[in-house]
Design a protein around this motif. Structure first.
Motif, PDB file in Angstrom:
ATOM      1  N   LYS A 287       0.812  -1.213   0.000  1.00  0.00           N
ATOM      2  CA  LYS A 287       0.000   0.000   0.000  1.00  0.00           C
ATOM      3  C   LYS A 287       0.846   1.264   0.000  1.00  0.00           C
ATOM      4  O   LYS A 287       0.395   2.322  -0.445  1.00  0.00           O
ATOM      5  CB  LYS A 287      -0.935   0.004   1.222  1.00  0.00           C
ATOM      6  CG  LYS A 287      -2.109  -0.960   1.089  1.00  0.00           C
ATOM      7  CD  LYS A 287      -2.748  -1.260   2.439  1.00  0.00           C
ATOM      8  CE  LYS A 287      -3.266  -0.049   3.145  1.00  0.00           C
ATOM      9  NZ  LYS A 287      -3.931  -0.393   4.418  1.00  0.00           N
ATOM     10  N   SER A 288       2.088   1.173   0.481  1.00  0.00           N
ATOM     11  CA  SER A 288       2.912   2.368   0.617  1.00  0.00           C
ATOM     12  C   SER A 288       3.254   2.992  -0.732  1.00  0.00           C
ATOM     13  O   SER A 288       3.192   4.208  -0.892  1.00  0.00           O
ATOM     14  CB  SER A 288       4.188   2.054   1.397  1.00  0.00           C
ATOM     15  OG  SER A 288       4.999   1.125   0.691  1.00  0.00           O
ATOM     16  N   SER A 289       3.599   2.168  -1.740  1.00  0.00           N
ATOM     17  CA  SER A 289       3.901   2.711  -3.064  1.00  0.00           C
ATOM     18  C   SER A 289       4.201   1.583  -4.039  1.00  0.00           C
ATOM     19  O   SER A 289       4.568   0.475  -3.640  1.00  0.00           O
ATOM     20  CB  SER A 289       5.098   3.665  -3.019  1.00  0.00           C
ATOM     21  OG  SER A 289       6.293   2.951  -2.756  1.00  0.00           O
ATOM     22  N   LYS A 290       4.107   1.892  -5.339  1.00  0.00           N
ATOM     23  CA  LYS A 290       4.466   0.916  -6.369  1.00  0.00           C
ATOM     24  C   LYS A 290       5.965   0.683  -6.373  1.00  0.00           C
ATOM     25  O   LYS A 290       6.437  -0.409  -6.707  1.00  0.00           O
ATOM     26  CB  LYS A 290       3.998   1.413  -7.739  1.00  0.00           C
ATOM     27  CG  LYS A 290       4.216   0.391  -8.849  1.00  0.00           C
ATOM     28  CD  LYS A 290       3.662   0.884 -10.180  1.00  0.00           C
ATOM     29  CE  LYS A 290       3.889  -0.165 -11.276  1.00  0.00           C
ATOM     30  NZ  LYS A 290       3.380   0.292 -12.583  1.00  0.00           N
ATOM     31  N   LYS A 291       6.739   1.700  -5.970  1.00  0.00           N
ATOM     32  CA  LYS A 291       8.187   1.556  -5.906  1.00  0.00           C
ATOM     33  C   LYS A 291       8.583   0.547  -4.832  1.00  0.00           C
ATOM     34  O   LYS A 291       9.523  -0.239  -5.003  1.00  0.00           O
ATOM     35  CB  LYS A 291       8.832   2.911  -5.619  1.00  0.00           C
ATOM     36  CG  LYS A 291      10.346   2.896  -5.671  1.00  0.00           C
ATOM     37  CD  LYS A 291      10.918   4.293  -5.459  1.00  0.00           C
ATOM     38  CE  LYS A 291      12.439   4.271  -5.508  1.00  0.00           C
ATOM     39  NZ  LYS A 291      13.001   5.630  -5.281  1.00  0.00           N
ATOM     40  N   ALA A 292       7.848   0.559  -3.715  1.00  0.00           N
ATOM     41  CA  ALA A 292       8.147  -0.378  -2.631  1.00  0.00           C
ATOM     42  C   ALA A 292       7.791  -1.804  -3.014  1.00  0.00           C
ATOM     43  O   ALA A 292       8.490  -2.749  -2.644  1.00  0.00           O
ATOM     44  CB  ALA A 292       7.381   0.026  -1.363  1.00  0.00           C
ATOM     45  N   MET A 293       6.701  -1.982  -3.776  1.00  0.00           N
ATOM     46  CA  MET A 293       6.284  -3.320  -4.205  1.00  0.00           C
ATOM     47  C   MET A 293       5.441  -3.178  -5.471  1.00  0.00           C
ATOM     48  O   MET A 293       4.317  -2.667  -5.416  1.00  0.00           O
ATOM     49  CB  MET A 293       5.494  -4.017  -3.092  1.00  0.00           C
ATOM     50  CG  MET A 293       5.250  -5.492  -3.348  1.00  0.00           C
ATOM     51  SD  MET A 293       4.318  -6.274  -1.997  1.00  0.00           S
ATOM     52  CE  MET A 293       5.498  -6.139  -0.663  1.00  0.00           C
TER      53      MET A 293
END
Length: 452
Positions: free
Chosen positions: A338-344
């Motif tokens: 949920k934090s970001s697309k960069k994170a996952m």
């Protein structure tokens, strides 16, 4: 070359029947931070099964560890081969209840046959409710108070089992309990500022518990580590001969009938897990518009049938049974997603990578040397967290004094006398104390006046 997902679409994969296989490096990217954490925690918590298998199935450690390697594959298959967006695991809330059930059988072939009976009945329930879609209707038929009693039974049985274990490793286990409970449930700790160190500790609460318990265990003389270099060779032949129908034979009809009450309880617990998973994945879908997470209960039910039957024939029966979701890790993966697309990039980057390194590392003897002394800690933390979570979930499900008392009574009967007593007496008491149809639900104020 990795296949790209269209904006708002479902992550690409290889379709086969109702399932979708996603290959690391082809359909999802690598995440080494998730893979490293997943490997250690999967082996540590998975290793918690070894003492149980040794106790109830009367098998040596080498055979129990061989089972761990095979069950890791079947756990990983839920997301890798079948395409569910779950960080799969066991039916953990059922573990204390199954321990109570198996306690009524002689350790060895008889207990294995009893576990085969439970596996067969639960697997048939998965297949039936998956193909018919009647799982939700069945779940709504069972009164909330009875569900709360079943879950409370799991909590009581879990705490009971730890009263004896803590006497063997008091300093080691109590230190692990304190660390994990503070990081995961402490209200004063949750009110502290969300620094990077705090977030890191909370995200790795179980790992922190292991580290502290290892330090305390060595300092107190309760633990000793013996690390050797080499490759572990699975004892597949002995495993199948001692823990599968190939070796011990099929259970009797009376044993299968005796396993029906606990099997119904187990299915109720599984459906509860699926409802929790649905809620978590809906929140993830709202937070990330770039990917649609496909949820399909029919697919999940059929895959659970395949996983449990596959485990039974290829690696012996598994005491907690294969379930849809490892709740704590599912929350961890979704929060990072949920934090970001960069994170996952995709939800499957998390669920698939979590088990990526566990399978090769399970065959390295240095890892076994690290894990072996910590197996009692892993089992203890598994049961403690299961008991703690089941207790507050059960208490939150009932809203009046009669239902609270009934849930506790069902839980006590289940934990002490067994699932048949719990479900049988629970249904009878429900009709006597609450009735077929609740006409009036008293408010909390009226409850307090009555209790006064």
């Amino acid at each position: 070359m990795r296949k790209k997902r269209p904006y708002g679409g479902i992550q690409p994969g290889i379709k086969w029947g109702p399932f979708t296989m996603r290959v690391p490096g082809v359909h999802v990217g690598f995440s080494w931070s998730i893979a490293i954490q997943g490997a250690f925690l999967s082996l540590a918590t998975g290793g918690a099964l070894a003492p149980l298998m040794m106790e109830f199935f009367a098998i040596p450690f080498e055979v129990a560890w061989s089972m761990l390697a095979i069950q890791l594959f079947w756990v990983w298959s839920q997301t890798l081969l079948f395409g569910d967006a779950y960080t799969a695991g066991w039916i953990t809330p059922a573990l204390p209840l199954i321990i109570v059930f198996l306690g009524g059988f002689t350790p060895g072939p008889e207990a294995v046959q009893a576990m085969i009976a439970v596996t067969l009945v639960v697997s048939v329930l998965f297949l039936f409710f998956g193909l018919t879609g009647l799982g939700e209707k069945f779940n709504t038929i069972i009164p909330t108070t009875l569900k709360a009693g079943i879950i409370m039974g799991a909590a009581i049985a879990a705490f009971q089992s730890e009263l004896d274990r803590v006497q063997e490793l008091p300093f080691t286990l109590i230190s692990a309990w304190i660390v994990v409970l503070v990081l995961m449930f402490s209200i004063p700790f949750s009110r502290l500022p969300n620094t990077k160190i705090k977030v890191l500790m909370v995200s790795n609460a179980i790992l922190a518990g292991f580290i502290v318990s290892a330090i305390v265990g060595i300092a107190s003389g309760e633990l000793a580590f013996n690390i050797e270099w080499g490759i572990f060779v699975p004892q597949i032949g002995e495993l199948l001969a001692t823990t599968s129908p190939w070796g011990v034979g099929w259970p009797s009809l009376s044993m299968i009938i005796a396993s029906i009450p606990i099997s119904i309880m187990v299915y109720v617990l599984v459906f509860g897990d699926l409802l929790v998973a649905d809620t978590l994945l809906k929140e993830a879908n709202k937070a990330r518009k770039d990917e649609t997470i496909d949820v399909n209960h029919t697919r999940t039910h059929i895959s659970l049938f395949i996983r449990n039957i596959g485990q039974m024939f290829t690696g012996g029966v598994l005491i907690p049974l294969h379930g849809a979701m490892w709740t704590g890790i599912q929350v961890f993966v979704i929060e990072r997603y949920k934090s970001s697309k960069k994170a996952m990039d995709s939800i499957f980057t998390g669920t698939i990578n979590w088990y990526l390194l566990a399978l090769p590392l399970v065959f390295l003897t240095p890892m076994i040397g690290i894990m072996l002394p910590l197996l009692p800690v892993a089992l203890s933390l598994t049961l403690l967290l299961t008991g703690f979570a089941c207790a507050y979930v059960a208490m939150g499900m009932v809203t009046d004094n009669v239902s609270r008392g009934l849930a506790l009574a069902i839980g006590m009967l289940t934990a002490i006398q067994g699932p048949a007593w719990g479900i049988g007496a629970g249904v009878l008491l429900y009709f006597i104390l609450i009735g077929k149809k609740r006409i009036y639900e008293p408010s909390s104020e009226e409850d307090e006046q009555k209790s006064a």
